[in-house]
Design a protein around this motif. Structure first.
Motif, PDB file in Angstrom:
ATOM      1  N   ALA A   1     -22.522  23.695  15.920  1.00 46.58           N
ATOM      2  CA  ALA A   1     -21.623  22.911  15.067  1.00 46.58           C
ATOM      3  C   ALA A   1     -20.662  22.052  15.892  1.00 46.58           C
ATOM      4  O   ALA A   1     -20.250  20.978  15.444  1.00 46.58           O
ATOM      5  CB  ALA A   1     -20.841  23.846  14.153  1.00 46.58           C
ATOM      6  N   MET A   2     -20.296  22.509  17.065  1.00 43.57           N
ATOM      7  CA  MET A   2     -19.404  21.682  17.900  1.00 43.57           C
ATOM      8  C   MET A   2     -20.152  20.479  18.455  1.00 43.57           C
ATOM      9  O   MET A   2     -19.627  19.364  18.461  1.00 43.57           O
ATOM     10  CB  MET A   2     -18.817  22.488  19.056  1.00 43.57           C
TER      11      MET A   2
ATOM     12  N   PRO B   1     -15.982  25.764  15.549  1.00 43.89           N
ATOM     13  CA  PRO B   1     -15.342  26.352  14.357  1.00 43.89           C
ATOM     14  C   PRO B   1     -15.248  27.866  14.432  1.00 43.89           C
ATOM     15  O   PRO B   1     -14.366  28.465  13.805  1.00 43.89           O
ATOM     16  CB  PRO B   1     -16.245  25.896  13.205  1.00 43.89           C
TER      17      PRO B   1
ATOM     18  N   CYS C   1     -21.355  33.146  14.742  1.00 45.83           N
ATOM     19  CA  CYS C   1     -21.947  31.796  14.747  1.00 45.83           C
ATOM     20  C   CYS C   1     -23.210  31.836  13.877  1.00 45.83           C
ATOM     21  O   CYS C   1     -24.215  32.429  14.280  1.00 45.83           O
ATOM     22  CB  CYS C   1     -22.291  31.390  16.182  1.00 45.83           C
TER      23      CYS C   1
END
Ligand code: 13P
Ligand code: SF4
Length: 293
Positions: A72-73, A159, A246
């Protein structure tokens, strides 16, 4: 030559880690990829890790058991953001975290991981560094070097790690005031400031083995906890928050790994032009960072 070698990140499910030939942090996996002697590399991790394997060892076929498993990053930055920053700061060098797309790597000067970010930034010629895409790691690096660090984008972060709060740590310390607090550098600056040790996933695992502390509060993704407990059974290992999960790492299941080997796919493909640029930036990382362990 073996047909398959399974490489797995420290965050994947315990049962997938147990199936793997090698489990490690991003830097160890990047090094391992180059020495694999098998027809297929099955990569149990998120998308950028499988792409990194395809880029670094183009002679092998790399299988990613679930191409929908994406960091996601890494998704928070595009190559055009780096190009824009380079225009704005033409004297700066671009150090990009390995948690990024191949396209972003291809327009970067050098790639770093959490294990070598500080060392790499210190070794850059320029005093001004564009650092992408994790603002928390960028902040940590800034505290450890004399360089001017420009985070791009301004608000990039993981996140999962960003969700760890001071209250989470305080709650655990109430029960175990003597405990050591160890965290991943993707955590927020406030968390990093109070930590006794900051390191990559494998550095955290090693630290638990080496520290004299009996109880250790661990601020990183939950997938690592089972390996820590397995390798340091005498220690009291406490996850700082059981919500640090994650979801993309968890998408890699044992069933998907088996199916991927049966079907010999999905195979990872990276555009040849992108591949060349990204390989150059990754190889520069190896040149600038001598193996620590
Ligand atoms: P490491 O390089 O420390 O294994 O970390 C990778 C990662 O995705 C952390 O969130
Ligand atoms: Fe990406 Fe964060 Fe997952 Fe690591 S834990 S793979 S940085 S989303």
């Amino acid at each position: 030559m073996k047909e398959f070698v399974i490489l797995a990140h420290n965050y994947v499910r315990p049962e997938v880690q147990r199936m793997a030939d090698f489990v490690g942090d991003s830097l160890e996996l990047a090094r391992k990829v180059k020495e694999v002697d098998a027809e297929y590399i099955v990569f149990a991790g998120v998308d950028f890790m499988a792409e990194m394997a395809a880029i670094l060892n183009p002679d092998k076929k790399v299988i990613h058991p679930d191409p929908c498993s994406k960091c996601a990053m890494a998704a928070r930055i595009k190559a055009k953001d780096i190009l824009k920053a380079k225009e704005k700061y033409p004297d700066a060098e671009v150090v990009t975290y390995i948690n990024s797309s191949s396209e972003v790597k291809a327009v970067s000067d050098v790639i770093c991981t959490s294990a070598n970010a500080v060392k790499l930034v210190k070794s850059m010629k320029s005093n001004r560094i564009i650092f992408a895409p994790d603002k928390n790691l960028a902040h940590y690096v800034a505290t450890q070097t004399d360089k001017e660090i420009i985070p791009v984008p301004e608000n990039g972060c993981c996140p999962v790690h960003h969700a760890l709060t001071l209250e989470d740590i305080a709650r655990n310390l109430e029960g175990y005031p003597e405990a050591e607090v160890i965290v991943h550098p993707e955590c927020t600056p406030e968390i990093i400031k109070l930590a006794d040790f900051v390191g990559s996933t494998s550095a955290l695992i090693r630290h638990i083995k080496e520290t004299g502390a009996k109880t250790i509060i661990v601020g990183t993704e939950m997938g690592i906890i089972s390996r820590m407990k397995r390798e340091s059974p005498e220690k009291n290992i406490i996850p700082a928050s059981k919500y640090l999960v994650c979801p993309d790492m968890k998408m890699i299941t044992a069933e998907k790994v088996i199916k991927a080997m049966e079907q010999k796919g999905p195979i990872v493909h990276v555009d040849e032009n992108v591949c060349q640029g990204a390989r150059k930036a990754l190889e520069r990382m190896f040149e600038l960072s001598t193996p620590e362990r």
